[in-house]
Motif scaffolding. Structure first.
Motif, PDB file in Angstrom:
ATOM      1  N   VAL A  78       0.793  -1.239   0.000  1.00 16.94           N
ATOM      2  CA  VAL A  78       0.000   0.000   0.000  1.00 16.94           C
ATOM      3  C   VAL A  78       0.817   1.278   0.000  1.00 16.94           C
ATOM      4  CG1 VAL A  78      -1.889  -1.173   1.200  1.00 16.94           C
ATOM      5  CG2 VAL A  78      -0.247   0.149   2.533  1.00 16.94           C
ATOM      6  N   SER A  81       0.422   4.279  -2.434  1.00 24.24           N
ATOM      7  CA  SER A  81      -0.809   5.068  -2.385  1.00 24.24           C
ATOM      8  C   SER A  81      -0.699   6.250  -1.426  1.00 24.24           C
ATOM      9  CB  SER A  81      -1.979   4.172  -1.969  1.00 24.24           C
ATOM     10  OG  SER A  81      -3.175   4.898  -1.885  1.00 24.24           O
ATOM     11  N   HIS A  82       0.387   6.293  -0.649  1.00 26.36           N
ATOM     12  CA  HIS A  82       0.517   7.306   0.407  1.00 26.36           C
ATOM     13  C   HIS A  82       1.731   8.190   0.146  1.00 26.36           C
ATOM     14  CE1 HIS A  82      -2.488   5.441   3.105  1.00 26.36           C
ATOM     15  NE2 HIS A  82      -2.074   4.324   2.544  1.00 26.36           N
ATOM     16  N   SER A  91      -4.642   8.366   1.660  1.00 27.64           N
ATOM     17  CA  SER A  91      -4.117   7.935   0.365  1.00 27.64           C
ATOM     18  C   SER A  91      -4.323   9.053  -0.652  1.00 27.64           C
ATOM     19  CB  SER A  91      -4.790   6.643  -0.092  1.00 27.64           C
ATOM     20  OG  SER A  91      -6.194   6.805  -0.146  1.00 27.64           O
ATOM     21  N   ARG A  93      -5.208  10.966  -4.132  1.00 30.33           N
ATOM     22  CA  ARG A  93      -6.204  10.836  -5.192  1.00 30.33           C
ATOM     23  C   ARG A  93      -5.561  10.275  -6.459  1.00 30.33           C
ATOM     24  NH1 ARG A  93     -11.140  13.023  -4.693  1.00 30.33           N
ATOM     25  NH2 ARG A  93     -11.550  14.384  -2.918  1.00 30.33           N
ATOM     26  N   THR A  95      -4.828   7.198  -6.977  1.00 22.28           N
ATOM     27  CA  THR A  95      -4.092   5.959  -6.727  1.00 22.28           C
ATOM     28  C   THR A  95      -5.103   4.864  -6.378  1.00 22.28           C
ATOM     29  OG1 THR A  95      -3.719   6.524  -4.390  1.00 22.28           O
ATOM     30  CG2 THR A  95      -2.050   7.239  -5.976  1.00 22.28           C
ATOM     31  N   PHE A  96      -4.639   3.811  -5.718  1.00 22.43           N
ATOM     32  CA  PHE A  96      -5.508   2.699  -5.351  1.00 22.43           C
ATOM     33  C   PHE A  96      -5.829   2.779  -3.855  1.00 22.43           C
ATOM     34  CE2 PHE A  96      -1.046   1.630  -5.455  1.00 22.43           C
ATOM     35  CZ  PHE A  96      -0.808   1.123  -4.193  1.00 22.43           C
ATOM     36  N   HIS A  97      -6.612   1.843  -3.369  1.00 21.60           N
ATOM     37  CA  HIS A  97      -7.020   1.859  -1.966  1.00 21.60           C
ATOM     38  C   HIS A  97      -5.812   1.692  -1.045  1.00 21.60           C
ATOM     39  CE1 HIS A  97     -11.219   0.404  -3.361  1.00 21.60           C
ATOM     40  NE2 HIS A  97     -11.163   1.703  -3.317  1.00 21.60           N
ATOM     41  N   GLY A  98      -5.675   2.637  -0.126  1.00 13.22           N
ATOM     42  CA  GLY A  98      -4.549   2.622   0.785  1.00 13.22           C
ATOM     43  C   GLY A  98      -4.862   1.952   2.105  1.00 13.22           C
ATOM     44  N   TYR A 101      -8.339   2.831   3.858  1.00  5.51           N
ATOM     45  CA  TYR A 101      -9.499   2.173   3.256  1.00  5.51           C
ATOM     46  C   TYR A 101      -9.546   0.705   3.649  1.00  5.51           C
ATOM     47  CZ  TYR A 101     -12.796   0.419  -0.181  1.00  5.51           C
ATOM     48  OH  TYR A 101     -13.871  -0.188  -0.774  1.00  5.51           O
ATOM     49  N   TYR A 239      -1.356  -5.779  -5.747  1.00 10.13           N
ATOM     50  CA  TYR A 239      -1.266  -4.785  -4.681  1.00 10.13           C
ATOM     51  C   TYR A 239      -2.411  -3.779  -4.712  1.00 10.13           C
ATOM     52  CZ  TYR A 239       0.686  -1.604  -8.219  1.00 10.13           C
ATOM     53  OH  TYR A 239       0.880  -0.818  -9.327  1.00 10.13           O
ATOM     54  N   LYS A 240      -3.185  -3.772  -5.799  1.00 12.05           N
ATOM     55  CA  LYS A 240      -4.311  -2.844  -5.904  1.00 12.05           C
ATOM     56  C   LYS A 240      -5.614  -3.429  -5.371  1.00 12.05           C
ATOM     57  CE  LYS A 240      -2.586  -0.092  -9.767  1.00 12.05           C
ATOM     58  NZ  LYS A 240      -2.900   0.477 -11.089  1.00 12.05           N
TER      59      LYS A 240
END
Length: 274
Positions: A78, A81-82, A91, A93, A95-98, A101, A239-240
């Motif tokens: 993750v 995403s950060h 996270s 905007r 990107t994927f769920h961090g 989430y 990873y997403k």
């Protein structure tokens, strides 16, 4: 530019107008991480028919990631995403769920049922404060309607996302360890493929109505912990991806209820959009 509290305030106003003012002063419980006093006041000002109560949650890594998780593996999945790899920050905007989430998914899968404020009630109606929209008056008191008919779970629609091999493995091990456990075949059928594996379909639970005692049983806690220890809420085939609370809810219900206790609400019962 509107912040999240603006969205929550609009949701609170809609609930007050379309539900509380018609069917009773049910408390509005807001779970949040960091709403300021001014933001909370803005939201409370929208509700005249009921009480607004606040439950703070902490989804930072230090507070929310249990020691049985492999921190390095979570970070690897993750951190992109950060900003700066700080998993306790929101996270970014696009990107994927961090981490936040994924922690929220764990929270709504089971932990919310033991939230101190919800321990004082028998039912809850979940709405997403950021994205849910109540569009017109509700013709029924949904709690009274469900309780009178002995339902324990209600949803509006079924959606589809991705399968989860970690979920499959956790449930397979759980079933092997509990060979005499009854699982309702009719409830399970829409959510599994011909091999009995999770097929990615799920009860859309950004709007759901839950009889809470069903999810406070020892059986449900054991089931949740079996899936939790699989790492499915944090990790997926890429990873997403990760297991969502809706995926988990859909596969957990057959262990807890039978088909006659689950109700698909017609759209006119709770006029809603997302």
């Amino acid at each position: 530019k509107h912040d999240q509290s603006w969205n929550v305030a609009n949701m609170a106003a809609a609930l007050d107008e379309h539900f509380f003012s018609h069917h009773g002063a049910y408390p509005l419980v807001v779970h949040h991480e960091d709403l300021t006093d001014a933001q909370q006041q803005r939201i409370s000002d929208q509700v005249r028919s009921s009480a607004v109560v606040w439950q703070r949650v902490n989804f930072s890594v230090d507070a929310a990631l249990p020691k049985y998780y492999d921190y390095a593996a979570v970070f690897r999945d993750v951190n992109l995403s950060h900003r700066g790899g700080n998993l306790s920050s929101p996270s970014m905007r696009g990107t994927f769920h961090g981490f936040g989430y994924r922690t929220m998914c764990r929270f709504y899968a089971a932990l919310v049922m033991f939230s101190p404020l919800l321990l004082q009630v028998d039912w809850y109606l979940r709405v997403d404060g950021g994205d849910s929209r109540i569009t017109s008056a509700w013709p029924k008191d949904v709690f009274a309607h469900l309780q009178a008919r002995h339902y324990a779970y209600a949803y509006e629609t079924i959606s589809k996302a991705a399968s989860s091999s970690r979920l499959d493995g956790a449930l397979r091990s759980f079933n092997q360890a509990n060979p005499h456990l009854k699982v309702d075949a009719a409830l399970r059928l829409p959510f599994v493929n011909s091999r009995g594996e999770y097929n990615g379909r799920y009860y859309y639970n950004n709007l759901e109505v839950v009889r809470l005692h069903v999810f406070r049983t020892r059986l449900h806690w054991r089931l949740f912990m079996a899936v939790e220890h699989s790492g499915a809420f944090m990790h997926g085939p890429t990873y997403k991806q990760n297991l969502g609370d809706a995926d988990y809810r859909s596969m957990a219900l057959p262990y807890l209820l039978n088909a006659s206790q689950v109700f698909q609400m017609p759209a006119r019962m709770i006029p809603y959009s997302h």
